[in-house]
Design an enzyme around this catalytic site. Structure first.
Site, PDB file in Angstrom:
ATOM      1  N   ASN A 158       0.844  -1.413   0.216  1.00 39.87           N
ATOM      2  CA  ASN A 158      -0.009   0.122   0.035  1.00 39.87           C
ATOM      3  C   ASN A 158       0.883   1.307  -0.135  1.00 39.87           C
ATOM      4  OD1 ASN A 158       0.950  -0.330   2.705  1.00 39.87           O
ATOM      5  ND2 ASN A 158      -1.174   0.194   3.463  1.00 39.87           N
ATOM      6  N   THR A 184       5.293  -7.742  -3.956  1.00 36.06           N
ATOM      7  CA  THR A 184       5.011  -7.907  -5.317  1.00 36.06           C
ATOM      8  C   THR A 184       4.364  -6.837  -6.242  1.00 36.06           C
ATOM      9  OG1 THR A 184       5.098 -10.219  -4.689  1.00 36.06           O
ATOM     10  CG2 THR A 184       4.139  -9.750  -6.940  1.00 36.06           C
ATOM     11  N   ASP A 221      11.094 -16.760   3.622  1.00 42.77           N
ATOM     12  CA  ASP A 221      11.726 -17.269   4.847  1.00 42.77           C
ATOM     13  C   ASP A 221      13.215 -17.381   4.864  1.00 42.77           C
ATOM     14  OD1 ASP A 221       9.094 -17.264   5.916  1.00 42.77           O
ATOM     15  OD2 ASP A 221       9.016 -19.630   6.222  1.00 42.77           O
ATOM     16  N   GLU A 255       4.867  -3.719  11.421  1.00 42.94           N
ATOM     17  CA  GLU A 255       3.591  -2.933  11.897  1.00 42.94           C
ATOM     18  C   GLU A 255       2.442  -4.129  10.882  1.00 42.94           C
ATOM     19  OE1 GLU A 255       1.129  -0.348   9.645  1.00 42.94           O
ATOM     20  OE2 GLU A 255       3.017   0.711   9.660  1.00 42.94           O
ATOM     21  N   ARG A 288      -5.361   1.002   4.201  1.00 45.52           N
ATOM     22  CA  ARG A 288      -4.404   1.570   4.978  1.00 45.52           C
ATOM     23  C   ARG A 288      -4.518   1.108   6.393  1.00 45.52           C
ATOM     24  NH1 ARG A 288      -6.654   6.724   6.110  1.00 45.52           N
ATOM     25  NH2 ARG A 288      -4.762   7.373   7.148  1.00 45.52           N
ATOM     26  N   CYS A 289      -3.500   0.807   6.959  1.00 50.28           N
ATOM     27  CA  CYS A 289      -3.474   0.067   8.280  1.00 50.28           C
ATOM     28  C   CYS A 289      -4.059   0.906   9.113  1.00 50.28           C
ATOM     29  CB  CYS A 289      -2.046  -0.458   8.751  1.00 50.28           C
ATOM     30  SG  CYS A 289      -0.969   0.811   8.743  1.00 50.28           S
ATOM     31  N   THR A 290      -4.037   2.225   8.988  1.00 50.68           N
ATOM     32  CA  THR A 290      -4.560   3.270   9.889  1.00 50.68           C
ATOM     33  C   THR A 290      -5.889   3.752   9.542  1.00 50.68           C
ATOM     34  OG1 THR A 290      -3.421   4.896   8.618  1.00 50.68           O
ATOM     35  CG2 THR A 290      -2.429   4.483  10.724  1.00 50.68           C
TER      36      THR A 290
HETATM   37  O1  G3H Z   1      -0.955   1.298   5.968  1.00 53.00           O
HETATM   38  C1  G3H Z   1      -0.339   1.463   6.802  1.00 53.00           C
HETATM   39  C2  G3H Z   1       0.717   2.816   6.749  1.00 53.00           C
HETATM   40  O2  G3H Z   1       1.677   2.882   7.938  1.00 53.00           O
HETATM   41  C3  G3H Z   1      -0.542   4.127   7.014  1.00 53.00           C
HETATM   42  O3  G3H Z   1      -0.006   5.272   6.914  1.00 53.00           O
HETATM   43  O4  G3H Z   1      -1.459   6.851   7.949  1.00 53.00           O
HETATM   44  O5  G3H Z   1       0.100   7.734   6.481  1.00 53.00           O
HETATM   45  O6  G3H Z   1      -1.841   6.085   5.605  1.00 53.00           O
HETATM   46  P1  G3H Z   1      -0.853   6.488   6.709  1.00 53.00           P
END
Ligand code: G3H
Length: 480
Positions: A158, A184, A221, A255, A288-290
């Site tokens: 991402n 990838t 791995d 993360e 996004r993880c956030t």
């Molecule tokens: O997807 C994980 C990222 O560390 C999120 O970053 O909050 O700038 O989108 P961001």
């Protein structure tokens, strides 16, 4: 970005002798976009050997010169912004304007790292022995930060450029070598980043920076467990949980996603909350993880909030990344199927659809679900797509209890006008970061960034990453 791309090992562009490639698909067209090398174990070993030799030279390069070299790369990256952004558009379906921002943010991050590194790494400690009971002032202790050696950097699809430089730049300023395994999807953008280092010329010793593409199922791995690693910096999904068990006794920074809760209190500014839920939940199609991954709203204001969020969602544009749409295709068919599974489970268990569910290929229209309950999978799983579930709660304590039950705990946010309440809830929510009256976000990039529980280990952000990629070395002078 099309054709076949070489890996970057020991300062040379290499076609793997495996004669095997990894295929990169365009998420929008679902057609083949490019191919990268599936490097062999011998080629991986060569990269590690190169790292070790180059690091020996690099760690002795004066800090100000290391900072200058990084600034040079940042400048080249800025020159290449259009080309790299186009790769992001076609490889990870990120809207063009967001792709350009990713590249610009990366150049800014490198420059900040160079600057911060000068300040942080030139400072050490001086201690005298006579503070400890029973000791004379006959020992002087000098301590400073030294590099670890080679840092294995594994960024996610991402942010293939930005979350790559957030690992490389702190590693390099601190005097380490790096071996990057690009994701990838995003590998070609990563290889363009490698080219920026190559173009910087002899400011970096050959072999200091390597980009090695591999078939992850065959050699992922092998890389993670390689004896040449002195540190691992990983961003990605649950695969990180198993990697953490395999890597051995080196510092790791990981993360691994989030189920970022947005708690909306009875007294919240609902316009502000709705604006942040729409932006936080749907930017880059929720990948996004956030991203806001669940809204926990006080039942007394739920109807009003839903109405405002829906109004924002209806303004989102849907389409192709080249056309700068807000919602673009998700990364793969597998991902789209997973998201759809969560949506259908919620439907079957009685969630109220505020928008109609619609999908064409990998493109999923923004989906807003109200009256989500804890028995629905979407109450706990991270969709990583344009779907925001809303759960109505009787009060903030119920919201906090739900957020704290999640195995993922990256960030959360709280909307309230009462500062005491904000601090109380921030203390109560056990997540790496709690944002008050703003959506979860990693940046600005010098802020600490960390996940609790299955969301990660270690803290990132420029300052913490530089610290994590160094170790303390002391010299003690024994006086007669
Ligand atoms: O997807 C994980 C990222 O560390 C999120 O970053 O909050 O700038 O989108 P961001």
């Amino acid at each position: 970005a099309s054709g076949q791309y070489k890996s970057y090992i020991n300062g040379k562009w290499l076609r793997s002798c495996s004669n095997k490639v990894v295929t990169i698909m365009n998420p929008s067209t679902r057609e083949e976009q490019a191919k990268v090398q599936a490097c062999t174990r011998e080629e991986i070993d060569e990269a590690y050997e190169g790292c070790a030799k180059a690091q020996e030279v690099w760690r002795q390069v004066p800090l100000w010169k290391r900072a200058e070299a990084l600034r040079k790369v940042a400048g080249i990256l800025r020159e290449q912004r259009e080309t790299i952004a186009d790769c992001l558009v076609s490889e990870v379906a990120k809207a063009k304007k967001d792709s350009l921002s990713e590249v610009d943010r990366s150049a800014d991050l490198i420059e900040y790292c160079a600057e911060e590194g000068l300040r942080l790494l030139s400072k050490g400690d001086f201690l005298t022995s006579d503070a400890f009971k029973g000791t004379e002032r006959n020992k002087l202790c000098l301590s400073s930060r030294i590099p670890l050696g080679t840092v294995l950097c594994i960024p996610p699809f991402n942010y293939p450029v930005n979350l790559c430089v957030s690992k490389i730049a702190p590693a390099l300023i601190a005097g380490n070598a790096v071996l990057v395994k690009p994701p990838t999807q995003g590998a070609v953008a990563g290889l363009h980043l490698a080219q920026c280092f190559d173009k910087a010329g002899d400011v970096f010793p050959k072999g200091l920076v390597n980009f090695v593409t591999v078939k992850a199922s065959e050699n992922g791995d092998y890389m993670a467990q390689h004896p040449g690693n002195d540190c691992l910096s990983f961003t990605g999904g649950d695969v990180g949980l198993s990697l953490a068990k395999k890597v051995g006794m080196i510092p790791i920074q990981m993360e691994l996603g989030g189920k970022d809760a947005c708690i909306v209190c009875e007294d919240a500014d609902l316009d502000l909350a709705a604006k942040h839920i729409v932006k936080g939940g749907f930017s880059y199609s929720g990948q996004r993880c956030t991203a806001v991954k669940i809204v926990l709203v006080h039942e007394s204001v739920a109807d009003a909030l839903c109405e405002k969020v829906l109004a924002g969602v209806q303004k989102l544009t849907v389409g192709m990344p080249e056309d700068n749409k807000n919602i673009t295709p998700v990364i793969s068919e597998q991902s789209a199927n997973f998201i759809e599974g969560l949506v259908l489970d919620a439907k079957q268990k009685g969630a109220k659809f505020l928008t109609e569910y619609k999908r064409e290929g990998n493109l999923i229209w923004p989906t807003l679900l109200d009256r989500v309950r804890p028995d629905m999978d979407i109450a706990w799983e991270e969709p990583f797509g344009p779907v925001v579930p809303i759960m109505r709660v009787t009060g903030a304590d119920e919201a906090v209890a739900h957020a704290n039950k999640s195995r993922l705990a990256l960030q959360a946010c709280v909307f309230t006008k009462d500062v005491d309440n904000a601090i109380r809830l921030s203390d109560a929510v056990r997540a790496g970061t709690v944002q008050i009256n703003g959506a979860p976000a990693r940046g600005p990039d010098h802020f600490p960034f960390q996940g609790f529980r299955d969301s990660g280990i270690g803290s990132q952000g420029i300052v913490n990453s530089i610290g994590m990629m160094t170790k303390t070395k002391t010299t003690v002078i024994n006086l007669p």
